[in-house]
Design a protein around this motif. Structure first.
Motif, PDB file in Angstrom:
ATOM      1  N   GLY A 232       0.933  -1.541   0.178  1.00  0.00           N
ATOM      2  CA  GLY A 232       0.078   0.018  -0.052  1.00  0.00           C
ATOM      3  C   GLY A 232       1.408   1.058   0.023  1.00  0.00           C
ATOM      4  N   LEU A 233       1.339   1.531   0.804  1.00  0.00           N
ATOM      5  CA  LEU A 233       2.866   2.299   0.296  1.00  0.00           C
ATOM      6  C   LEU A 233       3.304   2.524  -0.522  1.00  0.00           C
ATOM      7  N   GLY A 234       4.035   1.266  -0.252  1.00  0.00           N
ATOM      8  CA  GLY A 234       4.579   1.688  -2.189  1.00  0.00           C
ATOM      9  C   GLY A 234       3.899   1.530  -3.337  1.00  0.00           C
ATOM     10  N   VAL A 235       2.582   1.881  -3.970  1.00  0.00           N
ATOM     11  CA  VAL A 235       1.410   2.266  -4.193  1.00  0.00           C
ATOM     12  C   VAL A 235       1.439   3.668  -4.071  1.00  0.00           C
ATOM     13  N   GLY A 236       1.422   3.759  -2.821  1.00  0.00           N
ATOM     14  CA  GLY A 236       0.683   5.482  -2.685  1.00  0.00           C
ATOM     15  C   GLY A 236       1.918   6.248  -2.757  1.00  0.00           C
ATOM     16  N   GLU A 237       3.504   5.863  -2.536  1.00  0.00           N
ATOM     17  CA  GLU A 237       4.531   6.596  -3.338  1.00  0.00           C
ATOM     18  C   GLU A 237       4.207   7.107  -4.843  1.00  0.00           C
ATOM     19  N   SER A 238       3.950   6.554  -5.759  1.00  0.00           N
ATOM     20  CA  SER A 238       3.395   7.102  -7.134  1.00  0.00           C
ATOM     21  C   SER A 238       2.330   7.459  -6.972  1.00  0.00           C
ATOM     22  N   LEU A 239       1.529   7.987  -6.019  1.00  0.00           N
ATOM     23  CA  LEU A 239       0.596   8.934  -6.623  1.00  0.00           C
ATOM     24  C   LEU A 239       1.036  10.576  -5.766  1.00  0.00           C
ATOM     25  N   TYR A 240       1.681  11.030  -5.356  1.00  0.00           N
ATOM     26  CA  TYR A 240       2.217  12.004  -4.848  1.00  0.00           C
ATOM     27  C   TYR A 240       2.140  12.759  -6.274  1.00  0.00           C
ATOM     28  N   PHE A 241       3.101  12.710  -7.264  1.00  0.00           N
ATOM     29  CA  PHE A 241       2.879  13.723  -7.902  1.00  0.00           C
ATOM     30  C   PHE A 241       1.246  14.077  -8.615  1.00  0.00           C
ATOM     31  N   VAL A 379      -8.392   2.080   3.410  1.00  0.00           N
ATOM     32  CA  VAL A 379      -9.352   1.311   3.697  1.00  0.00           C
ATOM     33  C   VAL A 379      -8.685  -0.310   3.847  1.00  0.00           C
ATOM     34  N   ALA A 380      -8.323  -0.311   2.926  1.00  0.00           N
ATOM     35  CA  ALA A 380      -7.360  -1.618   3.146  1.00  0.00           C
ATOM     36  C   ALA A 380      -6.356  -1.875   4.046  1.00  0.00           C
ATOM     37  N   MET A 381      -5.725  -0.860   4.410  1.00  0.00           N
ATOM     38  CA  MET A 381      -4.573  -0.500   5.364  1.00  0.00           C
ATOM     39  C   MET A 381      -5.301  -0.523   6.985  1.00  0.00           C
ATOM     40  N   VAL A 382      -6.912  -0.375   6.990  1.00  0.00           N
ATOM     41  CA  VAL A 382      -7.979  -0.335   8.496  1.00  0.00           C
ATOM     42  C   VAL A 382      -7.877  -1.808   8.825  1.00  0.00           C
ATOM     43  N   PHE A 383      -7.953  -2.571   7.178  1.00  0.00           N
ATOM     44  CA  PHE A 383      -8.367  -3.598   8.316  1.00  0.00           C
ATOM     45  C   PHE A 383      -6.643  -4.778   8.427  1.00  0.00           C
ATOM     46  N   VAL A 384      -6.295  -4.371   7.316  1.00  0.00           N
ATOM     47  CA  VAL A 384      -4.827  -5.544   7.922  1.00  0.00           C
ATOM     48  C   VAL A 384      -4.658  -4.967   9.367  1.00  0.00           C
ATOM     49  N   GLY A 385      -4.583  -3.979   9.631  1.00  0.00           N
ATOM     50  CA  GLY A 385      -4.379  -2.946  10.753  1.00  0.00           C
ATOM     51  C   GLY A 385      -4.691  -3.446  12.097  1.00  0.00           C
ATOM     52  N   GLY A 386      -6.712  -3.806  11.892  1.00  0.00           N
ATOM     53  CA  GLY A 386      -7.135  -4.113  12.717  1.00  0.00           C
ATOM     54  C   GLY A 386      -6.560  -5.377  12.851  1.00  0.00           C
ATOM     55  N   SER A 387      -6.776  -6.522  11.880  1.00  0.00           N
ATOM     56  CA  SER A 387      -6.805  -8.168  11.992  1.00  0.00           C
ATOM     57  C   SER A 387      -5.575  -8.402  13.083  1.00  0.00           C
ATOM     58  N   LEU A 388      -4.079  -7.244  12.488  1.00  0.00           N
ATOM     59  CA  LEU A 388      -3.166  -7.533  13.564  1.00  0.00           C
ATOM     60  C   LEU A 388      -3.164  -7.450  15.115  1.00  0.00           C
ATOM     61  N   TRP A 389      -4.308  -6.370  15.290  1.00  0.00           N
ATOM     62  CA  TRP A 389      -4.385  -5.092  16.357  1.00  0.00           C
ATOM     63  C   TRP A 389      -4.970  -7.096  16.700  1.00  0.00           C
ATOM     64  N   CYS A 390      -6.086  -7.689  16.918  1.00  0.00           N
ATOM     65  CA  CYS A 390      -6.929  -8.760  17.220  1.00  0.00           C
ATOM     66  C   CYS A 390      -5.511  -9.665  17.392  1.00  0.00           C
ATOM     67  N   ALA A 391      -5.058 -10.074  16.584  1.00  0.00           N
ATOM     68  CA  ALA A 391      -3.584 -10.827  16.855  1.00  0.00           C
ATOM     69  C   ALA A 391      -2.428 -10.145  17.689  1.00  0.00           C
TER      70      ALA A 391
END
Length: 412
Positions: A232-241, A379-391
């Motif tokens: 997600g962070l990598g895709v986001g880097e390409s969107l900054y321009f 949104v995807a990072m919310v789910f990824v972070g939430g999954s990790l938080w629960c674990a």
């Protein structure tokens, strides 16, 4: 921090790493600028970063070396070798010498991978388990601070000194780091032959770190979620321009302000990460870091200046917080004789997808509205972070003792 620097061995490592990280932060950007200056080609300048990342393909072998040689010796040797490695750059004068820059970049990329694994494995030998979050936090804070000022220093020194003299100055820094590293105490643990199971193949030895990450539940969960967050962070880097141009209506130079805001966030995240580890545990800390990525990405959906800077700060904070949580978990849940291989395996699994995601983002931004992409990432990072938080209960708190199964050598 005061307690850590009161320990002579960690203080020595901290000073040596600060010097070598300063050289690294200056050198990486300077090589790209140098190629651009020699050729006038943006593509060839970008290829410098490809040369730097190519050695990731041999990361497992690098980890095997780290687990076979005393780590103090590797740390000293790597800095001295890197200093020598930069010397061919003194011969670069014209475009036909471009191959020298690429060769040195590839060699430095390999040195960087091995040094990272060495430090990850060396820190637990220098500080007790309860101080690992503080040690990792201190190193991440310096790294993020140098990411903020290093490129500016590098660009300025390149204009003032030129490529060859700047390379020589960086070589001196690496040499100084190696000399300082020689002052590390000689009590560091060496790898005993008895720790390596008999009658195993070389391939199984090299891949032991990867197998450990897969078999250990907490590390497996963190590795998967960290890799997803880096995509997600990598895709986001390409969107900054597109965000700066289409959204904020500013020229590309404004991106430098957003990058600086990320750097400020990185320093703040580095300073706070040890406390976050003690409050939420390592897995919870990684989840918090991914949550910061998510909040920053969602804020970028609405292109306004009053959201742009805070969003960049949040994204910058997320990286060191996640890294400190991940490194502390790796160090506490991995047997000492596997740390080098496990560290390089983790780096390859997390950094590799991020590099590919940057290219994917460059393709997607031409076909999909950048705001939609930032929203999907958030949104995807919310789910990824939430999954990790629960674990987060998969790993005990930092104050707990290292479990017996993490002390014993893993079966190969």
């Amino acid at each position: 921090m005061k307690t850590l620097l009161g320990r002579p061995d960690f203080r020595t490592l901290f000073v040596a790493l600060t010097v070598s990280m300063l050289a690294e932060s200056v050198l990486v950007l300077a090589l790209g600028i140098w190629v651009k200056d020699l050729t006038g080609s943006d593509g060839l300048a970008g290829a410098t970063f490809l040369a730097l990342s190519t050695p990731m393909l041999v990361a497992p072998l690098a980890g095997w070396v780290v687990d076979r040689i005393p780590r103090r010796a590797i740390f000293v040797a790597l800095n001295v070798i890197t200093a020598v490695l930069l010397l061919p750059l003194l011969a670069v004068r014209r475009e036909s010498d471009l191959w020298i820059v690429y060769a040195v970049a590839a060699g430095y990329g390999l040195s960087y991978i091995v040094l990272g694994a060495t430090v990850s494995a060396l820190v637990p030998e220098l500080v007790p388990a309860d101080l690992l979050p503080d040690a990792n936090s201190a190193l991440q804070t310096v790294k993020q601070a140098l990411r903020l000022i290093g490129p500016l220093i590098g660009a300025g020194l390149f204009s003032l000194l030129g490529g060859a003299r700047l390379a020589a100055a960086c070589a001196v820094c690496f040499l100084v780091a190696g000399v300082v590293g020689m002052m590390l105490g000689r009590r560091q643990r060496t790898i005993e032959a008895s720790e390596t199971p008999a009658r195993v193949t070389w391939a199984s030895e090299v891949s032991a770190g990867l197998r450990h990450l897969v078999r250990e539940p907490a590390l497996r969960k963190v590795t998967i979620c960290s890799a997803l967050s880096m995509i997600g962070l990598g895709v986001g880097e390409s969107l900054y321009f597109a965000y700066v141009d289409q959204g904020l209506g500013r020229d590309a130079a404004f991106l430098g302000i957003l990058v600086s805001a990320q750097g400020v966030g990185g320093v703040a995240g580095g300073l706070a990460s040890a406390r976050v580890v003690r409050r939420f545990g390592e897995i919870g800390t990684v989840a918090v870091g991914i949550g910061l990525f998510a909040l920053g990405s969602l804020a970028l959906v609405q292109p306004t200046l009053w959201l742009a800077l805070p969003a960049s700060v949040l994204i910058g904070m997320g990286l060191p917080v996640s890294m400190v949580g991940t490194n502390t978990l790796l160090q506490r849940r991995t047997p000492a004789h596997l740390l080098g291989r496990a560290a390089t395996a983790l780096d390859a699994l997390v950094s590799g997808p991020q590099a590919l995601a940057i290219g994917l983002g460059a393709v997607l931004v031409g076909a999909v509205d950048y705001r939609l992409l930032f929203g999907v990432i958030g949104v995807a990072m919310v789910f990824v972070g939430g999954s990790l938080w629960c674990a987060r209960r998969l790993a005990p708190s930092v104050s707990s003792a290292v479990p017996d199964d993490a002390k014993a050598p893993a079966a190969s």
